[in-house]
Design an enzyme around this catalytic site. Structure first.
Site, mmCIF file in Angstrom:
data_model
loop_
_atom_site.group_PDB
_atom_site.id
_atom_site.type_symbol
_atom_site.label_atom_id
_atom_site.label_comp_id
_atom_site.label_asym_id
_atom_site.label_seq_id
_atom_site.Cartn_x
_atom_site.Cartn_y
_atom_site.Cartn_z
ATOM 1 N N LEU A 18 122.456 60.494 106.070
ATOM 2 C CA LEU A 18 121.254 60.339 106.904
ATOM 3 C C LEU A 18 120.077 60.037 106.001
ATOM 4 O O LEU A 18 119.966 60.623 104.922
ATOM 5 C CB LEU A 18 121.032 61.647 107.673
ATOM 6 C CG LEU A 18 119.686 61.921 108.374
ATOM 7 C CD1 LEU A 18 119.907 62.863 109.562
ATOM 8 C CD2 LEU A 18 118.627 62.509 107.445
ATOM 9 N N ASP A 20 115.879 58.197 106.967
ATOM 10 C CA ASP A 20 114.665 58.354 107.777
ATOM 11 C C ASP A 20 114.905 58.686 109.253
ATOM 12 O O ASP A 20 115.798 58.110 109.885
ATOM 13 C CB ASP A 20 113.857 57.049 107.775
ATOM 14 C CG ASP A 20 113.814 56.360 106.440
ATOM 15 O OD1 ASP A 20 114.226 56.954 105.440
ATOM 16 O OD2 ASP A 20 113.375 55.205 106.407
#
Ligand code: FRU
Length: 443
Positions: A18, A20
């Site tokens: 992951l 932003d």
């Protein structure tokens, strides 16, 4: 208990990578958190997509899978960051379609396409056809091919977009565009600041109590002892005719590319990536198959000195359990996750997480220092200046800490990797309460 390294209060993928937060919005009775997602690799390799969580109250979430994939010529090398805005019963999502041309390129002045693409959705899941709105040819001549991360908002009946960019002479800047219909956009102006890095990523315009701020994540700032300590930075200017008074969002090891949105009750909610690209330290979950999480959501408010307070959203209260107090010099063993609070003014104190790290305040400087190499994954020390100390709050999850100083005037976020879920705290010169926390529900 052995720490399985799974966060209980922070959104993180079950597997993969992951970065932003993207497309933050409240739509059709639900909060939507999209994010930069590499489902195939905990190291960020493979397709760069948008992943998606949704939920009705910011503490119950459901993972909805991959929402947007790179599957057309204009985004073939990545569905990069962007935003969401609701219009006429549809959620409009804007993002950067990243394209890398084959050939002999430096990918700064040539070889890279950065397309602003829009999709709409009636339920947050089913996406319309992709519509390319802007391509490199639409950006001003002074821009390199690094232009990205659209953030769109409504202003006086029309729409504005801000994009982050790098000029041909290596200055970070933002570009402002305007539209009446979210489809046709015209360029209005650029803004920059002297000596402020070569690239500005993930811009956002935030309004609090009538005052406007431009949030950016700049790359290429000179590092200091108490500011810009990370490889890349993140913070905001006051936005007037010019940009002034930059203040960093977070002084810890792990914070970048935040985004804001407005909740139905008017609160400005703010979520960051609890990570940064190209860091010289590591995250021990990567070898377990996933890497990175988002921050716990924060509420922003205007300070009387014109700065911004960041506080954990009040929904955290629903997760607090019966507190125990900690007092000067007496070790307290507690389980992760917990919330710690202390609100007495003092000139000097320390809190040790035994065998892991030490936080201290002395001589107007708050310091966070790892005492164990493994627990910090190579993180060392971070500092922030505080004119005075009036209070401390900590959200400690199984592999992260968010430290809010003086009611959220300054914040420090870091990942940490204790091997056990029990930690022993010893405080000197300060006392307060520790509230064990229930986890969020994430399905
Ligand atoms: C910031 C960033 C953005 C880009 C995205 C790609 O972390 O580099 O500028 O859109 O990540 O994943």
């Amino acid at each position: 208990m052995k720490n399985d390294m799974r966060q209980l209060l922070h959104l993180e993928p079950k597997s993969g990578w992951l970065n932003d937060p993207n497309g933050l919005s409240f739509f059709n009775g639900k909060y939507h958190v999209y994010f930069q997602y590499s489902p195939e690799s905990a190291y960020g390799d493979g397709d760069k997509c948008w992943g998606h969580w949704q939920g009705s109250d910011l503490i119950h979430w459901e993972f909805m899978g991959t929402a947007i994939r790179p599957d057309c010529p204009d985004d073939r090398n990545g569905v990069y960051s962007g935003c969401g805005i609701v219009k006429d019963g549809l959620l409009n999502l804007f993002y950067t379609g990243n394209v890398k041309e084959d050939g002999d390129h430096d990918y700064v002045t040539s070889g890279r396409g950065a397309n602003v693409i829009r999709v709409t959705t009636a339920d947050g899941l089913d996406m319309s056809e992709k519509q390319t709105l802007l391509t490199n040819a639409d950006y001003p001549d002074f821009c390199s091919c690094h232009v990205r991360d659209p953030k769109v908002w409504e202003e006086n009946g029309s729409y504005r977009m801000v994009l982050g960019a790098r000029t041909l002479d290596d200055k970070g800047c933002v570009l402002f565009y305007r539209s009446d219909d979210l489809a046709k956009w015209s360029y209005e102006r650029m803004m920059s600041a002297p000596d402020f890095g070569y690239m500005w990523e993930c811009p956002d315009v935030i309004e609090l109590g009538g005052k406007r701020f431009l949030s950016i994540s700049p790359q290429g700032l000179e590092h200091g002892e108490t500011q810009f300590q990370n490889v890349y930075s993140s913070g905001c200017f006051t936005l007037e005719e010019t940009l002034c008074g930059f203040e960093e969002w977070d002084y810890g090891f792990d914070f970048y590319a935040p985004q804001s949105f407005t909740a139905p009750d008017g609160r400005v909610i703010f979520i960051g990536w609890m990570g940064i690209g190209d860091i010289p330290y590591s995250n021990l979950t990567a070898e377990l198959g996933w890497q990175h999480c988002l921050t716990f959501p924060r509420e922003l408010s205007l300070r009387s000195d014109g700065g911004i307070y960041q506080r954990p959203i009040r929904e955290l209260n629903a997760l607090k359990q019966r507190p125990v107090s900690f007092t000067d010099g007496k070790p307290l063993e507690t389980q992760l996750p917990f919330y710690l609070a202390s609100f007495a003014e003092c000139g000097r104190f320390s809190i040790e997480f035994e065998g892991i790290l030490l936080m201290s305040f002395d001589n107007g400087i708050f310091t966070l220092e790892f005492t164990d190499k493994q627990a910090g994954g190579g993180r060392t020390v971070r500092r922030v200046k505080l004119d005075n100390f009036t209070g401390l709050e900590i959200i400690a999850d199984k592999t992260s800490l968010e430290i809010f100083l003086n009611g959220g005037e300054k914040v420090m976020s870091t990942r940490f990797y204790p091997l056990e879920t029990a930690v022993t705290l010893t405080a000197h010169g300060i006392s307060g309460s520790v509230y064990p926390l229930r986890g969020m529900e994430v399905r």
